[in-house]
Design a protein around this motif. Structure first.
Motif, PDB file in Angstrom:
ATOM      1  N   SER A  92      22.193  62.256  -9.875  1.00 22.81           N
ATOM      2  CA  SER A  92      21.723  60.944 -10.334  1.00 22.81           C
ATOM      3  C   SER A  92      22.704  60.272 -11.296  1.00 22.81           C
ATOM      4  O   SER A  92      22.927  59.056 -11.222  1.00 22.81           O
ATOM      5  CB  SER A  92      20.342  61.074 -10.991  1.00 22.81           C
ATOM      6  OG  SER A  92      20.396  61.959 -12.094  1.00 22.81           O
ATOM      7  N   LYS A  93      23.319  61.036 -12.205  1.00 27.09           N
ATOM      8  CA  LYS A  93      24.270  60.458 -13.162  1.00 27.09           C
ATOM      9  C   LYS A  93      25.499  59.921 -12.441  1.00 27.09           C
ATOM     10  O   LYS A  93      26.017  58.844 -12.766  1.00 27.09           O
ATOM     11  CB  LYS A  93      24.671  61.494 -14.206  1.00 27.09           C
ATOM     12  CG  LYS A  93      23.564  61.823 -15.206  1.00 27.09           C
ATOM     13  CD  LYS A  93      24.065  62.794 -16.267  1.00 27.09           C
ATOM     14  CE  LYS A  93      22.964  63.114 -17.265  1.00 27.09           C
ATOM     15  NZ  LYS A  93      23.426  64.087 -18.306  1.00 27.09           N
ATOM     16  N   ASP A  94      25.987  60.684 -11.469  1.00 30.40           N
ATOM     17  CA  ASP A  94      27.160  60.247 -10.699  1.00 30.40           C
ATOM     18  C   ASP A  94      26.848  58.982  -9.897  1.00 30.40           C
ATOM     19  O   ASP A  94      27.699  58.099  -9.750  1.00 30.40           O
ATOM     20  CB  ASP A  94      27.616  61.355  -9.755  1.00 30.40           C
ATOM     21  CG  ASP A  94      28.061  62.610 -10.490  1.00 30.40           C
ATOM     22  OD1 ASP A  94      28.914  62.485 -11.375  1.00 30.40           O
ATOM     23  OD2 ASP A  94      27.531  63.689 -10.192  1.00 30.40           O
ATOM     24  N   LEU A  95      25.623  58.913  -9.388  1.00 29.61           N
ATOM     25  CA  LEU A  95      25.236  57.751  -8.586  1.00 29.61           C
ATOM     26  C   LEU A  95      25.249  56.478  -9.438  1.00 29.61           C
ATOM     27  O   LEU A  95      25.648  55.410  -8.958  1.00 29.61           O
ATOM     28  CB  LEU A  95      23.852  57.976  -7.967  1.00 29.61           C
ATOM     29  CG  LEU A  95      23.354  56.877  -7.020  1.00 29.61           C
ATOM     30  CD1 LEU A  95      24.263  56.785  -5.792  1.00 29.61           C
ATOM     31  CD2 LEU A  95      21.914  57.156  -6.574  1.00 29.61           C
ATOM     32  N   LYS A  96      24.819  56.577 -10.668  1.00 26.87           N
ATOM     33  CA  LYS A  96      24.801  55.416 -11.566  1.00 26.87           C
ATOM     34  C   LYS A  96      26.202  54.886 -11.831  1.00 26.87           C
ATOM     35  O   LYS A  96      26.397  53.695 -12.106  1.00 26.87           O
ATOM     36  CB  LYS A  96      24.132  55.782 -12.887  1.00 26.87           C
ATOM     37  CG  LYS A  96      22.619  55.963 -12.770  1.00 26.87           C
ATOM     38  CD  LYS A  96      22.013  56.404 -14.088  1.00 26.87           C
ATOM     39  CE  LYS A  96      20.507  56.634 -13.946  1.00 26.87           C
ATOM     40  NZ  LYS A  96      19.901  57.136 -15.200  1.00 26.87           N
ATOM     41  N   GLN A  97      27.195  55.769 -11.735  1.00 23.56           N
ATOM     42  CA  GLN A  97      28.601  55.358 -11.993  1.00 23.56           C
ATOM     43  C   GLN A  97      29.311  54.894 -10.720  1.00 23.56           C
ATOM     44  O   GLN A  97      30.431  54.398 -10.773  1.00 23.56           O
ATOM     45  CB  GLN A  97      29.389  56.561 -12.546  1.00 23.56           C
ATOM     46  CG  GLN A  97      28.640  57.371 -13.557  1.00 23.56           C
ATOM     47  CD  GLN A  97      29.190  57.212 -14.964  1.00 23.56           C
ATOM     48  OE1 GLN A  97      30.354  56.977 -15.149  1.00 23.56           O
ATOM     49  NE2 GLN A  97      28.324  57.314 -15.922  1.00 23.56           N
ATOM     50  N   PHE A  98      28.647  55.058  -9.554  1.00 25.32           N
ATOM     51  CA  PHE A  98      29.299  54.756  -8.272  1.00 25.32           C
ATOM     52  C   PHE A  98      29.552  53.260  -8.113  1.00 25.32           C
ATOM     53  O   PHE A  98      28.668  52.441  -8.352  1.00 25.32           O
ATOM     54  CB  PHE A  98      28.422  55.267  -7.116  1.00 25.32           C
ATOM     55  CG  PHE A  98      28.991  54.958  -5.748  1.00 25.32           C
ATOM     56  CD1 PHE A  98      29.973  55.760  -5.193  1.00 25.32           C
ATOM     57  CD2 PHE A  98      28.544  53.849  -5.024  1.00 25.32           C
ATOM     58  CE1 PHE A  98      30.507  55.481  -3.937  1.00 25.32           C
ATOM     59  CE2 PHE A  98      29.057  53.560  -3.770  1.00 25.32           C
ATOM     60  CZ  PHE A  98      30.047  54.378  -3.233  1.00 25.32           C
TER      61      PHE A  98
END
Length: 333
Positions: A92-98
């Motif tokens: 989820s954290k990586d997705l927010k930065q995508f």
């Protein structure tokens, strides 16, 4: 490649159809999501990217394996499309930065399982037809209403067979019958699927020859019950079943030849066996013979001669086939 035929036998309509980000817009109609669970469901809008391109870009951006991502259906590259992708919640954290210039994440929710092919209800389409004659707009609207009532032949569209359709079918034939090697498993599966689909399309053309203004169900057909989503073959095709078919409770199905697929019987089998191939080792399937467009609207801009058609189709059916049905001509081979 066989010419796709239709139930309506009207004079061909002369308009231009283009698949691009402005003239071909698709939005997936999703299943109901749980709102909780170990998978993020991302509603994603993309342009000039196929679904596999989208998966590859997401996997690269999140630094994960592409098989960790799930999707319900393949969407066209030459279009503006919105679809749902499942991603394990731990990212989820990586997705927010995508970030990606062709991909926009519109919203997210949660679900209890990974999305698999078929985990959708259908697709909404918004398509522009160009150089439409003003006198043809009423015809288009009338045809769409008629097709929504009697159904659209559920052909596989030209996209299923690739740019070099005949060449791909020949490669598939060699792969199935001869010692033709294809190292990429994804490509081999696509070619065999196209080969199976060609049998279905040819069968459907033959069945339409047995029909008049609406598709004719036959004794021995394998039907699908819409509510139960189950296949069944009645011993006899009765008036009650004909009424159920007319009331859109059941639908005849056609065969994509392969292993473990139901075969029809009696009169229906006499036609089906001409388009069967028991040598194919891949799994076979059955497919609805006709589908019913819904949520239809038509608008026309007389200044640009552009006609906008909106409609919804069930999953696994092709908007381009509906455009062909309206035009009464094949867009491509």
């Amino acid at each position: 490649m066989i010419k796709r035929e239709f139930l309506q036998d009207h004079k061909s309509l002369d308009f231009k159809f283009y698949q691009n980000v402005d003239d071909f817009i698709v939005e997936e109609v999703p299943i109901k999501f749980a709102g909780r669970g170990n998978f993020i469901i991302a509603k994603i809008k993309k342009q000039k990217l196929g679904t596999w391109d989208l998966i590859e870009s997401l996997a690269k951006g999140l630094r994960i394996y592409d098989n960790e991502l799930g999707y319900a259906g393949l969407k066209d590259k030459n279009a503006t499309t919105t679809q749902y992708i499942s991603i394990p919640k731990k990212y989820s954290k990586d997705l927010k930065q995508f970030r990606h210039n062709k991909i926009k994440i519109l919203e997210t929710t949660l679900h209890g399982s990974k999305l698999n092919i078929g985990d959708l209800i259908g697709n909404k389409f918004e398509i522009n037809l160009h150089e439409v004659q003003a006198q043809d707009v009423g015809k288009i609207e009338k045809l769409l209403k008629q097709i929504s009532k009697v159904g659209m032949p559920n052909y596989f569209g030209f996209q299923r067979f690739g740019y070099d359709g005949l060449e791909n079918l020949e490669k598939a034939r060699k792969y199935i019958y001869e010692d033709y090697q294809i190292k990429d498993r994804k490509i081999s599966k696509m070619l065999v699927a196209a080969y199976q689909s060609d049998f279905f399309n040819k069968w459907l053309v033959e069945r339409l020859k047995q029909s008049d203004d609406s598709f004719k169900a036959m004794d021995g057909d394998v039907f699908r019950d819409y509510r139960e989503d189950k296949f069944f073959t009645p011993k006899n095709f009765t008036e009650i079943m004909q009424k159920d078919f007319e009331d859109k409770k059941i639908v005849p199905t056609g065969l994509l030849p392969g292993q473990k697929a139901f075969r029809s019987i009696k009169d229906a089998r006499k036609i089906e066996e001409m388009f069967d191939d028991t040598y194919i080792k891949e799994k076979g399937y059955r497919r609805d013979a006709i589908v019913y467009p819904s949520d239809i609207s038509v608008s026309f801009d007389k200044n640009t001669n552009k006609c906008k058609v909106k409609f919804t189709l069930p999953k696994a059916s092709y908007a381009t086939v509906l455009i062909e049905n309206i035009a009464n001509r094949n867009l491509k081979a």
